[in-house]
Design a protein around this motif. Structure first.
Motif, mmCIF file in Angstrom:
data_model
loop_
_atom_site.group_PDB
_atom_site.id
_atom_site.type_symbol
_atom_site.label_atom_id
_atom_site.label_comp_id
_atom_site.label_asym_id
_atom_site.label_seq_id
_atom_site.Cartn_x
_atom_site.Cartn_y
_atom_site.Cartn_z
ATOM 1 N N GLU A 27 0.799 -1.206 -0.096
ATOM 2 C CA GLU A 27 0.160 -0.116 -0.250
ATOM 3 C C GLU A 27 0.915 1.276 -0.039
ATOM 4 O O GLU A 27 0.286 2.220 -0.519
ATOM 5 N N MET A 28 1.824 1.011 0.573
ATOM 6 C CA MET A 28 3.018 2.121 0.579
ATOM 7 C C MET A 28 3.873 2.502 -0.599
ATOM 8 O O MET A 28 4.497 3.381 -0.865
ATOM 9 N N GLY A 29 3.564 1.378 -1.675
ATOM 10 C CA GLY A 29 4.298 1.611 -3.069
ATOM 11 C C GLY A 29 5.513 1.070 -3.150
ATOM 12 O O GLY A 29 6.215 1.357 -4.244
ATOM 13 N N ALA A 35 4.564 -6.950 -6.033
ATOM 14 C CA ALA A 35 4.875 -8.160 -6.924
ATOM 15 C C ALA A 35 4.674 -9.418 -5.990
ATOM 16 O O ALA A 35 4.115 -10.419 -6.530
ATOM 17 N N SER A 36 5.360 -9.467 -4.733
ATOM 18 C CA SER A 36 5.160 -10.512 -4.127
ATOM 19 C C SER A 36 3.701 -10.930 -3.633
ATOM 20 O O SER A 36 3.460 -12.015 -3.726
ATOM 21 N N ALA A 47 1.951 -9.999 -11.135
ATOM 22 C CA ALA A 47 3.315 -10.167 -10.439
ATOM 23 C C ALA A 47 4.509 -9.887 -11.347
ATOM 24 O O ALA A 47 5.330 -9.066 -11.294
ATOM 25 N N ARG A 48 4.183 -10.374 -12.594
ATOM 26 C CA ARG A 48 5.272 -10.060 -13.754
ATOM 27 C C ARG A 48 5.503 -8.563 -14.189
ATOM 28 O O ARG A 48 6.471 -8.021 -14.318
ATOM 29 N N GLU A 49 4.277 -8.120 -14.378
ATOM 30 C CA GLU A 49 4.031 -6.671 -14.469
ATOM 31 C C GLU A 49 4.824 -5.897 -13.533
ATOM 32 O O GLU A 49 5.651 -5.015 -13.951
ATOM 33 N N LYS A 54 6.511 -2.108 -13.932
ATOM 34 C CA LYS A 54 5.481 -1.210 -14.625
ATOM 35 C C LYS A 54 4.491 -1.209 -13.351
ATOM 36 O O LYS A 54 4.004 -1.859 -12.417
ATOM 37 N N ALA A 55 4.012 0.239 -13.259
ATOM 38 C CA ALA A 55 2.933 0.729 -11.869
ATOM 39 C C ALA A 55 1.651 0.412 -12.549
ATOM 40 O O ALA A 55 1.168 0.558 -13.446
ATOM 41 N N VAL A 56 1.222 -0.532 -11.771
ATOM 42 C CA VAL A 56 -0.045 -1.253 -11.892
ATOM 43 C C VAL A 56 -1.051 -0.913 -10.849
ATOM 44 O O VAL A 56 -0.715 -1.353 -9.580
ATOM 45 N N ALA A 57 -2.319 -0.044 -10.906
ATOM 46 C CA ALA A 57 -3.356 -0.165 -9.660
ATOM 47 C C ALA A 57 -4.038 -1.334 -9.584
ATOM 48 O O ALA A 57 -4.201 -2.088 -10.357
ATOM 49 N N SER A 58 -4.059 -1.700 -8.256
ATOM 50 C CA SER A 58 -4.553 -3.211 -7.971
ATOM 51 C C SER A 58 -5.185 -2.851 -6.373
ATOM 52 O O SER A 58 -4.928 -2.007 -5.798
ATOM 53 N N ASP A 59 -6.045 -3.983 -6.289
ATOM 54 C CA ASP A 59 -6.743 -3.948 -4.919
ATOM 55 C C ASP A 59 -5.786 -4.784 -3.974
ATOM 56 O O ASP A 59 -5.814 -6.075 -4.029
#
Length: 212
Positions: A27-29, A35-36, A47-49, A54-59
């Motif tokens: 959450e802190m970025g 990825a883990s 995880a690979r992205e 690559k910055a990917v927004a996710s829950d």
């Protein structure tokens, strides 16, 4: 902090707490935490992205909730293929995705492989070995690797704190490590020193990360 909670380094071992700390880190970025978290939840494409930068927004909370710890803790069955010397084989010990994760984590850290110096016990270069390697210590691994170490400890009936740092070995065509013993020979001062400090090696666990 997540790594310390996972292996119980300076704090009580608590995998639930480790995953909560990993979530906080994601959450802190922190990219490795993100990825883990995705890998542990089984979302390996994400995880690979993330591991690729690559910055990917996710829950992140949803990913944390999706982690199946009992599946990670499951002890695979092994088969004894030789009684003397004692050799066991474990099929499907780690998924291809886990193996690929370790390869990509290790690739930028590889350096010339070393052996124990027979006199000092310290690492040294010898002509008997010309491959490359890297080691993941307590503070530079990740929770995927830690859970894999937990699985290794379970199948070998040993304790995680007794395992050496994880070594990843890489051989290009023609590279080699000439025949040798993995146990420490107390006829050599350097090995005596290592045995006194860390104990004798009782077995070697090898995991093939690719099949070519």
């Amino acid at each position: 902090m997540a790594l310390h909670a996972g292996e119980g380094i300076g704090v009580p071992q608590d995998w639930g707490n480790a995953l909560d700390l990993l979530l906080r880190s994601a959450e802190m970025g922190w990219p490795l935490a993100q990825a883990s978290l995705a890998g542990l939840a089984g979302d390996w494409p994400l995880a690979r992205e993330l591991a690729g930068g690559k910055a990917v927004a996710s829950d992140w909370k949803k990913l944390r909730a999706a982690i199946d710890l009992p599946a990670w803790f499951a002890v695979p069955k092994y088969a004894i293929v030789s009684a003397s010397p004692r050799v066991a084989v474990v099929d499907d010990f780690a998924s291809p995705e886990i193996c690929d994760w370790i390869v990509q984590r290790a690739r930028p850290r590889l350096g010339p492989a070393k052996v124990f110096d027979l006199v000092s016990g310290g690492p040294t270069h010898e002509a008997v070995r010309d491959n490359s390697e890297c080691h993941f210590g307590a503070d530079d691994g990740d929770l995927i690797l830690q859970l894999l170490r937990n699985r290794i400890a379970a199948v070998t009936e040993l304790f995680v704190p007794g395992l050496e740092a994880t070594a990843v070995l890489h051989y290009t065509p023609g590279q080699r490590f000439l025949p040798h013993y993995d146990y420490l020979d107390d006829a050599h001062p350097g090995h005596v020193k290592e045995i006194a400090e860390a104990g004798q090696r009782v077995l070697t666990f090898l995991l093939s990360l690719n099949d070519d």
